[in-house]
Design a protein around this motif. Structure first.
Motif, mmCIF file in Angstrom:
data_model
loop_
_atom_site.group_PDB
_atom_site.id
_atom_site.type_symbol
_atom_site.label_atom_id
_atom_site.label_comp_id
_atom_site.label_asym_id
_atom_site.label_seq_id
_atom_site.Cartn_x
_atom_site.Cartn_y
_atom_site.Cartn_z
ATOM 1 N N GLU A 1 43.552 46.239 66.839
ATOM 2 C CA GLU A 1 45.065 47.211 66.804
ATOM 3 C C GLU A 1 45.389 47.871 65.346
ATOM 4 O OE1 GLU A 1 48.047 44.027 66.494
ATOM 5 O OE2 GLU A 1 46.429 42.346 66.285
ATOM 6 N N HIS A 2 44.470 47.311 64.307
ATOM 7 C CA HIS A 2 44.870 48.104 63.054
ATOM 8 C C HIS A 2 44.029 49.114 62.739
ATOM 9 C CE1 HIS A 2 47.265 44.577 62.253
ATOM 10 N NE2 HIS A 2 46.401 43.939 62.456
ATOM 11 N N ILE A 3 42.863 49.625 63.607
ATOM 12 C CA ILE A 3 42.199 50.753 63.337
ATOM 13 C C ILE A 3 42.890 52.008 63.880
ATOM 14 C CG2 ILE A 3 40.141 52.006 64.089
ATOM 15 C CD1 ILE A 3 38.809 49.308 64.137
ATOM 16 N N LEU A 4 43.089 53.154 63.151
ATOM 17 C CA LEU A 4 43.611 54.256 63.458
ATOM 18 C C LEU A 4 42.987 55.382 64.195
ATOM 19 C CD1 LEU A 4 45.839 54.198 59.905
ATOM 20 C CD2 LEU A 4 46.513 53.214 62.168
ATOM 21 N N SER A 5 43.728 56.381 64.418
ATOM 22 C CA SER A 5 43.057 57.704 65.042
ATOM 23 C C SER A 5 41.839 58.152 64.158
ATOM 24 C CB SER A 5 44.058 58.507 65.316
ATOM 25 O OG SER A 5 44.382 59.205 64.275
ATOM 26 N N LYS A 6 41.013 58.825 64.757
ATOM 27 C CA LYS A 6 39.763 59.247 64.076
ATOM 28 C C LYS A 6 40.303 60.251 62.708
ATOM 29 C CE LYS A 6 36.882 61.867 66.267
ATOM 30 N NZ LYS A 6 35.402 62.051 67.039
ATOM 31 N N GLU A 7 41.313 60.975 63.181
ATOM 32 C CA GLU A 7 41.722 61.971 62.138
ATOM 33 C C GLU A 7 42.450 61.074 60.971
ATOM 34 O OE1 GLU A 7 41.144 63.682 65.959
ATOM 35 O OE2 GLU A 7 42.599 62.022 65.510
ATOM 36 N N VAL A 8 43.268 60.183 61.207
ATOM 37 C CA VAL A 8 43.890 59.409 60.261
ATOM 38 C C VAL A 8 42.809 58.822 59.509
ATOM 39 C CG1 VAL A 8 45.537 57.629 59.657
ATOM 40 C CG2 VAL A 8 46.034 59.445 61.243
ATOM 41 N N GLU A 9 41.692 57.972 60.181
ATOM 42 C CA GLU A 9 40.791 57.182 59.485
ATOM 43 C C GLU A 9 39.783 58.080 58.521
ATOM 44 O OE1 GLU A 9 40.184 54.165 58.999
ATOM 45 O OE2 GLU A 9 41.426 53.316 60.719
#
Length: 598
Positions: A146-154
């Motif tokens: 739940e704390h992992i963000l979208s690929k672009e944000v990561e």
């Protein structure tokens, strides 16, 4: 050559310096490795991005991922250890900066991996977990889904990773390169001042005039850098807060504890119970110091003094080797062989050189062997410090034999347990060998002043202070150097009460600790020592069965959380009993100091 003499790195005795060739034999080999790992990351991205569709592909990706992570770990250690040993070496500094820029690029190329992996269907991931090398990693990944963000944000966060981690380097640069101290004079004799000389020699010198004058000179110079240091720390905390909010955490503390795989309950309990129950014992110890040295008053400047200082012994590196081996022999033949390797293969850097990092630490590159940095003072207590760092070395050495690179490092809550267990095994061993009450009193004093004061008091106070700072950050309030000094002084006053004068300069102690740039690290010393106190007691009382349990626990790496590892060693940290038992033991040792004085 005198190992105790401060000198330039190139003038030091190579016999007492670590040998980094176990990482890379030549500069050319290192540079080739950096290029190779960069190409491996390119291949990883090309082979797996948008292709994590089946269990077989993901298993192959996991194998490649571990290989890349292990090699990143190796090149990072090679670059950083050189700087830790000689921060004045411009070539090493530039190499480190270039290396970590390259590592940031490599990690950015692979940042897609976790974001895509958590989107894979549960049935496929269960199949991936059938390979035990993948089980813990996948489980932990899903816990933080739940704390992992979208690929672009990561990917964007990954781009800033070097910037986010730079605050520690900026702090260290200020500390090691910019802050210089003047020589000072006491009773007609001149003394040289460095960070290591103050913290390793003057801070507990029995000469009250020398000790207090050195304190005054050290902190007067330190104060000139307080505003810069505070701004570095504020920027670090704000970066952590920003990321915690992006990831959906209400508190930056919860964000940092999640990385440690530990609950807020255990964290708060560690700080609150100690503040409630330990001060009465340590205030009694402060009065023992006052009486011992016939002080008109006991101040913060006097708390590092040894009991029975006249009994203090000097020790050579060679004698310390034999003492540590004898003391830790209860851990078995394989552990003793590891200790021999540490000395014979030059895992340890003993020399006192300008530009060397302060304190002591153990680094554990996965594809080589551990490295220990210590600045040798020649005091008997250094053997205990050495056993502490070799405890870290033993944990990584043992777990690397059984765990892969992703499962090797235990939770931060547990990480100081192997080191402090070693300290206490050594202290109990020395006590058992003691032949007079004076020697027993001295050793009880060392258990308090070295092991518990450093780990259970000094770092606890730092951890308590750190929590107050993060409360400000959670409220989105900034802070100045004066705010930090006020919080630190209030923490000291709360702990020591009226029994210790918190003199001018003590409030700047927050400036001296790099652990604040390593997440919630300071509190973990008392957490680790809570486990260490119980384990060392069992090992001494039970012998081999308890030692075997402990070695098996060390081999678990991160395949169990801290609760699970402690349980494997025979300690239940789900209750406050081990913590309260440890505080009670501290009180008993302080009572013994008084008993042996009669």
């Amino acid at each position: 050559m005198d190992i105790l003499k401060y000198c330039k790195r190139e003038e030091a005795d190579p016999q007492y310096m670590w040998d980094l060739s176990a990482l890379y034999k030549t500069e050319e080999e290192f540079e080739k490795a950096v290029k190779t790992i960069d190409l491996m990351a390119d291949d990883f991205k090309k082979n797996y991005e948008n292709k994590l569709k089946s269990a077989d592909i993901i298993k192959n990706a996991m194998d490649d991922y571990r290989d890349i992570v292990a090699n990143i770990d190796r090149i990072a250690h090679y670059a950083s250890l050189d700087v830790e040993a000689d921060g004045h070496n411009e070539k090493s500094q530039k190499r480190a900066m270039t290396t970590f820029t390259k590592i940031a690029d490599i990690e950015n190329k692979m940042s897609f991996f976790e974001t895509e992996l958590v989107q894979v269907d549960e049935q496929t991931l269960e199949e991936v977990k059938n390979d035990t090398n993948n089980t813990r990693y996948i489980d932990d990944l899903l816990k933080k889904k739940e704390h992992i963000l979208s690929k672009e944000v990561e990917n964007a966060i990954s781009k800033f990773s070097q910037t986010f981690s730079s605050f520690y380097e900026i702090y260290n640069t200020t500390k090691i390169h910019d802050i210089t101290f003047p020589d000072f004079e006491v009773n007609g004799k001149k003394y040289e001042m460095t960070y290591n000389l103050f913290e390793g020699v003057y801070d507990n010198d029995p000469d009250t005039d020398l000790r207090r004058k050195s304190y005054e000179v050290f902190h007067k110079e330190l104060a000139k850098y307080k505003n810069t240091t505070a701004m570095i720390y504020l920027s670090h905390c704000q970066a952590e807060k920003a990321e915690s909010e992006l990831r959906g955490y209400d508190s930056v503390i919860d964000f940092l504890l999640d990385r440690q795989n530990i609950s807020r309950e255990l964290y708060d309990r560690q700080l609150d119970v100690i503040m409630q129950e330990l001060p009465k014992h340590m205030r009694k110890y402060a009065q023992i110091i006052k009486k011992e040295y016939d002080l008109d008053k006991v101040t913060f400047m006097d708390l590092k003094l040894d009991v029975e200082n006249s009994f203090s012994k000097n020790i050579s590196v060679e004698d310390a080797r034999n003492l540590v081996k004898d003391g830790l022999s209860i851990l078995g033949e394989d552990y003793s062989k590891m200790l021999d390797r540490a000395f014979d293969e030059k895992w340890i850097d003993f020399v006192n050189t300008f530009g060397k990092s302060t304190g002591a630490f153990c680094a554990s590159p996965f594809l080589a062997h551990p490295y220990v940095l210590i600045s040798w003072t020649g005091k008997l207590t250094e053997a205990i410090v050495l056993s502490h760092e070799l405890g870290h070395a033993g944990q990584s050495y043992i777990s690397q034999k059984t765990q892969n690179v992703l499962d090797n490092d235990p939770s931060m809550y547990f990480v100081e347990s192997p080191s402090t267990t070693n300290e206490l095994i050594m202290s109990r061993y020395l006590l058992e060998k003691a032949t007079t009450d004076q020697e027993r009193r001295y050793l009880c004093g060392q258990i308090i002043s070295r092991t518990y004061f450093h780990n259970f008091v000094t770092h606890f106070i730092e951890g308590y202070y750190q929590r107050e700072v993060y409360k400000l950050i959670d409220k989105k309030e900034g802070f100045t150097a004066d705010d930090l000094s006020r919080i630190f002084k209030e923490t000291l006053q709360k702990f020591w009460g009226e029994d210790v004068e918190i003199n001018e300069g003590s409030e700047l102690t927050w400036m001296r600790q790099p652990h604040y740039y390593m997440g919630l690290y300071p509190y973990t010393y008392s957490a680790g020592l809570t486990i260490g106190t119980q384990v060392s007691k069992m090992i001494v009382e039970e012998g081999k069965p308890a030692a075997d349990r402990w070695l098996k626990a060390l081999a678990l790496g991160s395949t169990e959380d801290s609760v699970g590892i402690a349980k494997a060693a025979g300690v239940d940290i789900t209750t406050d009993k081990p913590l309260k038992d440890t505080i009670e033991y501290i009180g008993k040792v302080i009572d013994d100091i008084e008993k042996y004085d009669k």
